[in-house]
Design a protein around this motif. Structure first.
Motif, PDB file in Angstrom:
ATOM      1  N   UNK A   5       2.659   5.350 -15.192  1.00 14.25           N
ATOM      2  CA  UNK A   5       1.420   5.751 -14.757  1.00 14.25           C
ATOM      3  C   UNK A   5       1.416   7.125 -14.164  1.00 14.25           C
ATOM      4  N   UNK A   6       2.011   7.921 -14.450  1.00 18.31           N
ATOM      5  CA  UNK A   6       2.496   9.414 -13.623  1.00 18.31           C
ATOM      6  C   UNK A   6       1.171   9.985 -13.444  1.00 18.31           C
ATOM      7  N   UNK A   7      -0.191   9.837 -14.250  1.00 13.78           N
ATOM      8  CA  UNK A   7      -1.094  10.431 -13.567  1.00 13.78           C
ATOM      9  C   UNK A   7      -1.722   9.887 -12.349  1.00 13.78           C
ATOM     10  N   UNK A   8      -1.504   8.690 -12.162  1.00 13.95           N
ATOM     11  CA  UNK A   8      -1.863   7.900 -11.052  1.00 13.95           C
ATOM     12  C   UNK A   8      -1.019   7.814  -9.801  1.00 13.95           C
ATOM     13  N   UNK A   9       0.166   7.779 -10.203  1.00 13.16           N
ATOM     14  CA  UNK A   9       1.334   7.383  -8.875  1.00 13.16           C
ATOM     15  C   UNK A   9       1.961   8.745  -8.785  1.00 13.16           C
ATOM     16  N   UNK A  10       1.781   9.166  -7.752  1.00 13.64           N
ATOM     17  CA  UNK A  10       2.605  10.228  -7.161  1.00 13.64           C
ATOM     18  C   UNK A  10       3.956  10.148  -6.723  1.00 13.64           C
ATOM     19  N   UNK A  15      11.604   0.145   1.197  1.00 20.04           N
ATOM     20  CA  UNK A  15      13.025  -0.396   1.258  1.00 20.04           C
ATOM     21  C   UNK A  15      12.670  -1.766   1.138  1.00 20.04           C
ATOM     22  N   UNK A  16      13.499  -2.615   0.348  1.00 21.94           N
ATOM     23  CA  UNK A  16      13.302  -4.150   0.153  1.00 21.94           C
ATOM     24  C   UNK A  16      11.997  -4.302  -0.424  1.00 21.94           C
ATOM     25  N   UNK A  17      11.270  -5.314   0.230  1.00 26.16           N
ATOM     26  CA  UNK A  17       9.869  -5.874  -0.144  1.00 26.16           C
ATOM     27  C   UNK A  17       8.770  -4.872   0.279  1.00 26.16           C
ATOM     28  N   UNK A  18       9.138  -4.127   1.290  1.00 27.50           N
ATOM     29  CA  UNK A  18       7.962  -3.486   2.084  1.00 27.50           C
ATOM     30  C   UNK A  18       7.946  -2.030   1.460  1.00 27.50           C
ATOM     31  N   UNK A  19       7.009  -1.870   0.530  1.00 25.29           N
ATOM     32  CA  UNK A  19       6.846  -0.626  -0.357  1.00 25.29           C
ATOM     33  C   UNK A  19       5.385  -0.049   0.042  1.00 25.29           C
ATOM     34  N   UNK A  20       5.196   1.361  -0.635  1.00 21.54           N
ATOM     35  CA  UNK A  20       4.023   2.086  -0.452  1.00 21.54           C
ATOM     36  C   UNK A  20       3.905   2.847  -1.746  1.00 21.54           C
ATOM     37  N   UNK A  21       2.603   2.804  -2.357  1.00 19.67           N
ATOM     38  CA  UNK A  21       2.469   3.572  -3.533  1.00 19.67           C
ATOM     39  C   UNK A  21       1.659   4.718  -3.108  1.00 19.67           C
ATOM     40  N   UNK A  22       2.026   5.982  -3.308  1.00 17.41           N
ATOM     41  CA  UNK A  22       1.334   7.296  -2.941  1.00 17.41           C
ATOM     42  C   UNK A  22       0.283   7.517  -4.179  1.00 17.41           C
ATOM     43  N   UNK A  23      -0.972   7.348  -4.333  1.00 13.48           N
ATOM     44  CA  UNK A  23      -1.936   7.823  -5.374  1.00 13.48           C
ATOM     45  C   UNK A  23      -1.912   9.288  -5.404  1.00 13.48           C
ATOM     46  N   UNK A  46      -4.141   2.764   3.277  1.00 13.85           N
ATOM     47  CA  UNK A  46      -3.950   3.267   4.447  1.00 13.85           C
ATOM     48  C   UNK A  46      -4.654   4.588   4.507  1.00 13.85           C
ATOM     49  N   UNK A  47      -4.195   5.751   4.525  1.00 13.30           N
ATOM     50  CA  UNK A  47      -4.746   6.856   4.438  1.00 13.30           C
ATOM     51  C   UNK A  47      -3.698   8.012   3.544  1.00 13.30           C
ATOM     52  N   UNK A  48      -4.410   8.990   3.463  1.00 12.80           N
ATOM     53  CA  UNK A  48      -3.553  10.048   2.463  1.00 12.80           C
ATOM     54  C   UNK A  48      -3.166   9.395   1.095  1.00 12.80           C
ATOM     55  N   UNK A  49      -4.023   8.609   0.430  1.00 16.28           N
ATOM     56  CA  UNK A  49      -3.839   7.876  -0.906  1.00 16.28           C
ATOM     57  C   UNK A  49      -2.668   6.907  -0.779  1.00 16.28           C
ATOM     58  N   UNK A  50      -2.575   6.320   0.313  1.00  9.85           N
ATOM     59  CA  UNK A  50      -1.249   5.565   0.365  1.00  9.85           C
ATOM     60  C   UNK A  50      -1.732   4.082   0.412  1.00  9.85           C
ATOM     61  N   UNK A  51      -1.077   3.178  -0.567  1.00  2.47           N
ATOM     62  CA  UNK A  51      -1.416   1.881  -0.374  1.00  2.47           C
ATOM     63  C   UNK A  51      -0.042   1.079  -0.170  1.00  2.47           C
ATOM     64  N   UNK A  52      -0.309   0.124   0.971  1.00  2.00           N
ATOM     65  CA  UNK A  52       0.974  -0.638   1.342  1.00  2.00           C
ATOM     66  C   UNK A  52       1.096  -1.931   0.468  1.00  2.00           C
ATOM     67  N   UNK A  53       2.114  -2.195   0.176  1.00  2.00           N
ATOM     68  CA  UNK A  53       2.402  -3.695  -0.373  1.00  2.00           C
ATOM     69  C   UNK A  53       3.459  -4.365   0.702  1.00  2.00           C
ATOM     70  N   UNK A  54       2.807  -5.369   1.161  1.00  2.00           N
ATOM     71  CA  UNK A  54       3.469  -6.099   2.500  1.00  2.00           C
ATOM     72  C   UNK A  54       3.439  -7.699   2.054  1.00  2.00           C
ATOM     73  N   UNK A  55       4.477  -8.032   0.997  1.00  2.00           N
ATOM     74  CA  UNK A  55       4.506  -9.368   0.479  1.00  2.00           C
ATOM     75  C   UNK A  55       5.287 -10.276   1.943  1.00  2.00           C
ATOM     76  N   UNK A  56       5.170 -11.669   1.778  1.00  3.00           N
ATOM     77  CA  UNK A  56       5.610 -12.532   2.482  1.00  3.00           C
ATOM     78  C   UNK A  56       7.188 -12.480   2.196  1.00  3.00           C
ATOM     79  N   UNK A  57       7.845 -12.646   3.359  1.00  2.00           N
ATOM     80  CA  UNK A  57       9.463 -12.588   3.159  1.00  2.00           C
ATOM     81  C   UNK A  57       9.829 -13.936   2.386  1.00  2.00           C
ATOM     82  N   UNK A  58       9.072 -14.737   2.190  1.00  2.00           N
ATOM     83  CA  UNK A  58       9.373 -15.959   1.245  1.00  2.00           C
ATOM     84  C   UNK A  58       9.024 -15.831  -0.187  1.00  2.00           C
TER      85      UNK A  58
END
Length: 93
Positions: A5-10, A15-23, A46-58
């Motif tokens: 999805x290169x037209x949607x994801x910049x 690191x690890x499970x804590x990721x962010x997608x910048x649209x 969040x802001x500036x087109x950023x979506x955080x992914x914060x899964x459980x550590x389990x």
């Protein structure tokens, strides 16, 4: 997902499970967040087109795979709605 999805994801970062997608377009944040909710996947805009992914550590490997599938579906939904909007604009022009 960024390659699919290169037209949607910049950018995807983190690191690890804590990721962010910048649209690529901030206007897609709300549509993407709602599409994730329809998939029963909670993301944090969040802001500036950023979506955080914060899964459980389990979280298990199968749950990560399931979440990736839900993210893919949500992105496909945003892409489809964007195409529909473009088509509608061309018809009206």
């Amino acid at each position: 997902l960024a390659a699919e999805f290169p037209e949607l994801i910049a950018e995807v970062r983190g690191r690890g499970l804590l990721c962010a997608i910048e649209l690529a377009n901030e206007d897609h944040v709300e549509a993407f967040t709602h599409a994730c909710l329809r998939e029963r996947l909670l993301v944090t805009p969040t802001r500036n087109g950023i979506i955080r992914l914060l899964p459980s550590l389990l979280v298990s490997g199968s749950e990560v795979s399931e979440a990736l599938g839900k993210l893919r579906s949500a992105l496909a939904s945003v892409r489809a709605s964007e195409i529909a909007i473009d088509c509608h604009a061309h018809v009206q022009a």
